[in-house]
Enzyme design. Structure first.
Site, PDB file in Angstrom:
ATOM      1  N   ASP A  55      -9.381  -0.763 -19.208  1.00 55.31           N
ATOM      2  CA  ASP A  55     -10.418  -1.315 -20.089  1.00 55.31           C
ATOM      3  C   ASP A  55     -10.416  -2.833 -19.944  1.00 55.31           C
ATOM      4  O   ASP A  55      -9.830  -3.358 -18.989  1.00 55.31           O
ATOM      5  CB  ASP A  55     -10.220  -0.836 -21.539  1.00 55.31           C
ATOM      6  CG  ASP A  55      -8.921  -1.346 -22.142  1.00 55.31           C
ATOM      7  OD1 ASP A  55      -8.264  -2.213 -21.530  1.00 55.31           O
ATOM      8  OD2 ASP A  55      -8.565  -0.882 -23.243  1.00 55.31           O
ATOM      9  N   GLY A  60       0.780  -1.231   0.000  1.00 57.30           N
ATOM     10  CA  GLY A  60       0.000   0.000   0.000  1.00 57.30           C
ATOM     11  C   GLY A  60       0.815   1.285   0.000  1.00 57.30           C
ATOM     12  O   GLY A  60       0.334   2.326   0.445  1.00 57.30           O
ATOM     13  N   GLY A  65      -8.857  -5.140 -21.458  1.00 53.26           N
ATOM     14  CA  GLY A  65      -7.567  -5.807 -21.622  1.00 53.26           C
ATOM     15  C   GLY A  65      -6.696  -5.675 -20.380  1.00 53.26           C
ATOM     16  O   GLY A  65      -7.084  -5.060 -19.392  1.00 53.26           O
ATOM     17  N   ASN A  78      -5.220   2.684 -13.204  1.00 53.43           N
ATOM     18  CA  ASN A  78      -4.276   1.704 -12.660  1.00 53.43           C
ATOM     19  C   ASN A  78      -2.868   2.282 -12.729  1.00 53.43           C
ATOM     20  O   ASN A  78      -2.535   3.007 -13.670  1.00 53.43           O
ATOM     21  CB  ASN A  78      -4.346   0.418 -13.510  1.00 53.43           C
ATOM     22  CG  ASN A  78      -3.368  -0.638 -13.045  1.00 53.43           C
ATOM     23  OD1 ASN A  78      -3.303  -0.976 -11.858  1.00 53.43           O
ATOM     24  ND2 ASN A  78      -2.585  -1.187 -13.965  1.00 53.43           N
ATOM     25  N   HIS A 132       0.982   1.137 -13.198  1.00 53.08           N
ATOM     26  CA  HIS A 132       1.796  -0.007 -13.637  1.00 53.08           C
ATOM     27  C   HIS A 132       3.273   0.379 -13.537  1.00 53.08           C
ATOM     28  O   HIS A 132       3.659   1.462 -14.006  1.00 53.08           O
ATOM     29  CB  HIS A 132       1.436  -0.408 -15.075  1.00 53.08           C
ATOM     30  CG  HIS A 132       2.194  -1.615 -15.522  1.00 53.08           C
ATOM     31  ND1 HIS A 132       1.878  -2.879 -15.086  1.00 53.08           N
ATOM     32  CD2 HIS A 132       3.282  -1.742 -16.321  1.00 53.08           C
ATOM     33  CE1 HIS A 132       2.737  -3.738 -15.597  1.00 53.08           C
ATOM     34  NE2 HIS A 132       3.599  -3.078 -16.353  1.00 53.08           N
ATOM     35  N   ASP A 184      -3.618  -3.941 -19.026  1.00 60.59           N
ATOM     36  CA  ASP A 184      -2.712  -2.791 -19.234  1.00 60.59           C
ATOM     37  C   ASP A 184      -2.845  -2.188 -20.635  1.00 60.59           C
ATOM     38  O   ASP A 184      -1.871  -1.667 -21.183  1.00 60.59           O
ATOM     39  CB  ASP A 184      -1.244  -3.210 -18.993  1.00 60.59           C
ATOM     40  CG  ASP A 184      -1.009  -3.770 -17.600  1.00 60.59           C
ATOM     41  OD1 ASP A 184      -1.699  -3.341 -16.667  1.00 60.59           O
ATOM     42  OD2 ASP A 184      -0.131  -4.638 -17.451  1.00 60.59           O
ATOM     43  N   ARG A 202     -16.150 -17.690  -8.899  1.00 60.10           N
ATOM     44  CA  ARG A 202     -15.741 -16.337  -9.310  1.00 60.10           C
ATOM     45  C   ARG A 202     -16.927 -15.382  -9.428  1.00 60.10           C
ATOM     46  O   ARG A 202     -16.809 -14.191  -9.118  1.00 60.10           O
ATOM     47  CB  ARG A 202     -15.002 -16.440 -10.653  1.00 60.10           C
ATOM     48  CG  ARG A 202     -14.174 -15.258 -11.002  1.00 60.10           C
ATOM     49  CD  ARG A 202     -12.981 -15.137 -10.088  1.00 60.10           C
ATOM     50  NE  ARG A 202     -12.241 -13.926 -10.323  1.00 60.10           N
ATOM     51  CZ  ARG A 202     -11.055 -13.647  -9.802  1.00 60.10           C
ATOM     52  NH1 ARG A 202     -10.468 -14.515  -8.996  1.00 60.10           N
ATOM     53  NH2 ARG A 202     -10.447 -12.522 -10.065  1.00 60.10           N
ATOM     54  N   LEU A 252     -10.350  -7.583 -12.709  1.00 62.24           N
ATOM     55  CA  LEU A 252     -11.623  -6.949 -12.351  1.00 62.24           C
ATOM     56  C   LEU A 252     -12.800  -7.678 -12.982  1.00 62.24           C
ATOM     57  O   LEU A 252     -12.696  -8.170 -14.104  1.00 62.24           O
ATOM     58  CB  LEU A 252     -11.652  -5.497 -12.834  1.00 62.24           C
ATOM     59  CG  LEU A 252     -10.701  -4.515 -12.175  1.00 62.24           C
ATOM     60  CD1 LEU A 252     -11.050  -3.094 -12.612  1.00 62.24           C
ATOM     61  CD2 LEU A 252     -10.721  -4.622 -10.661  1.00 62.24           C
TER      62      LEU A 252
HETATM   63  C1  GAR Z   1       3.443  -1.207  -7.309  1.00 60.82           C
HETATM   64  O1  GAR Z   1       4.766  -1.227  -7.766  1.00 60.82           O
HETATM   65  C2  GAR Z   1       2.481  -1.182  -8.471  1.00 60.82           C
HETATM   66  O2  GAR Z   1       2.934  -0.426  -9.543  1.00 60.82           O
HETATM   67  C3  GAR Z   1       2.431  -2.645  -8.820  1.00 60.82           C
HETATM   68  O3  GAR Z   1       2.380  -3.306  -7.576  1.00 60.82           O
HETATM   69  C4  GAR Z   1       3.097  -2.530  -6.617  1.00 60.82           C
HETATM   70  C5  GAR Z   1       2.231  -2.329  -5.397  1.00 60.82           C
HETATM   71  O4  GAR Z   1       2.940  -1.678  -4.368  1.00 60.82           O
HETATM   72  N1  GAR Z   1       1.309  -2.951  -9.667  1.00 60.82           N
HETATM   73  C6  GAR Z   1       1.353  -3.846 -10.644  1.00 60.82           C
HETATM   74  O5  GAR Z   1       2.340  -4.507 -10.887  1.00 60.82           O
HETATM   75  C7  GAR Z   1       0.068  -3.986 -11.444  1.00 60.82           C
HETATM   76  N2  GAR Z   1       0.316  -4.660 -12.687  1.00 60.82           N
HETATM   77  P1  GAR Z   1       2.191  -0.951  -3.174  1.00 60.82           P
HETATM   78  O6  GAR Z   1       1.182  -1.936  -2.598  1.00 60.82           O
HETATM   79  O7  GAR Z   1       3.283  -0.648  -2.179  1.00 60.82           O
HETATM   80  O8  GAR Z   1       1.526   0.292  -3.709  1.00 60.82           O
END
Ligand code: GAR
Length: 203
Positions: free
Chosen positions: A147, A12, A149, A108, A110, A151, A66, A94
């Site tokens: 969306d 988080g 897909g 999101n 990434h 990413d 699910r 999602l």
């Molecule tokens: C972050 O680096 C985020 O970008 C990544 O998970 C981590 C969560 O860290 N998300 C993905 O890889 C989504 N494809 P956090 O819980 O400390 O924010």
């Protein structure tokens, strides 16, 4: 006030960056109304509780199938009456109904420069392992709309980060978070809270 529901799975730190940016006035017109985790042990839940934000765990493990999970998750989101859903390290696919219902209202973060190192299987540390394996000299982070897909939605913001010669996946992950993710996620929320993208949203 933009009502934001944040979905998390782990530490988080992106949630924390957003909460801190709201507290310090970097992000305005924004209120985090609910945090939802798929993982009851996520430290992100503690971070939300420390701020007095409603925090819930909705885990696929607690449902027979699910569809039942999807319905419970969607209901938990709906109850928050969000204007924006922020996926901040959320590692669950999602529900399709949710993407349809909130199209243009889900973003999101990434940890790479999309379209590099993204799509199915690219999450968390794996993204940085792949970047190092490929030998890229620049990586970064992307905030994009969600969306159907993985990413693939429209990109809002990106920020580049240098890869250093002796980087480990962990060191690179930390730098990408500090220099890019914790900057552009709050920035994207602030843009939306202050009118960005109004014309592309239909709710
Ligand atoms: C972050 O680096 C985020 O970008 C990544 O998970 C981590 C969560 O860290 N998300 C993905 O890889 C989504 N494809 P956090 O819980 O400390 O924010």
């Amino acid at each position: 006030m933009l009502r934001v529901c944040v979905c998390v799975s782990g530490g988080g730190t992106n949630l924390q960056a957003l909460m801190d940016a709201i507290d310090s006035g970097i992000v305005t017109n924004t209120q985090i109304v609910r945090v939802i985790s798929n993982n009851k042990n996520a430290y992100a839940l503690q971070r939300a509780e420390n701020k007095g934000i409603d925090a819930f765990t909705i885990s696929p493990k607690d449902y027979d199938n699910r569809d039942l999970f999807n319905a419970a998750f969607l209901q938990c989101v709906d109850e928050a009456k969000p204007d924006l859903i922020v996926l901040a390290g959320f590692l669950v696919v999602l529900p399709p109904q949710m993407i349809q219902k909130y199209e243009g209202h889900i973003i999101n973060i990434h940890p790479a420069l999309i379209p590099s190192f993204c799509g199915k299987g690219y999450y968390g540390l794996r993204v940085h392992e792949a970047a190092l394996a490929r030998g890229v000299k620049i990586t970064g982070a992307t905030v994009h709309y969600v969306d159907e897909g993985t990413d693939t939605g429209p990109i809002l913001l990106q920020k580049a980060v240098e890869v250093l010669p002796d980087d480990t996946p962990q060191a690179l992950q930390k730098r990408v978070m500090e220099q890019a993710e914790w900057v552009i996620l709050p920035q994207a929320v602030n843009m939306i809270a202050n009118g960005y993208g109004k014309d592309m949203r239909n709710r």
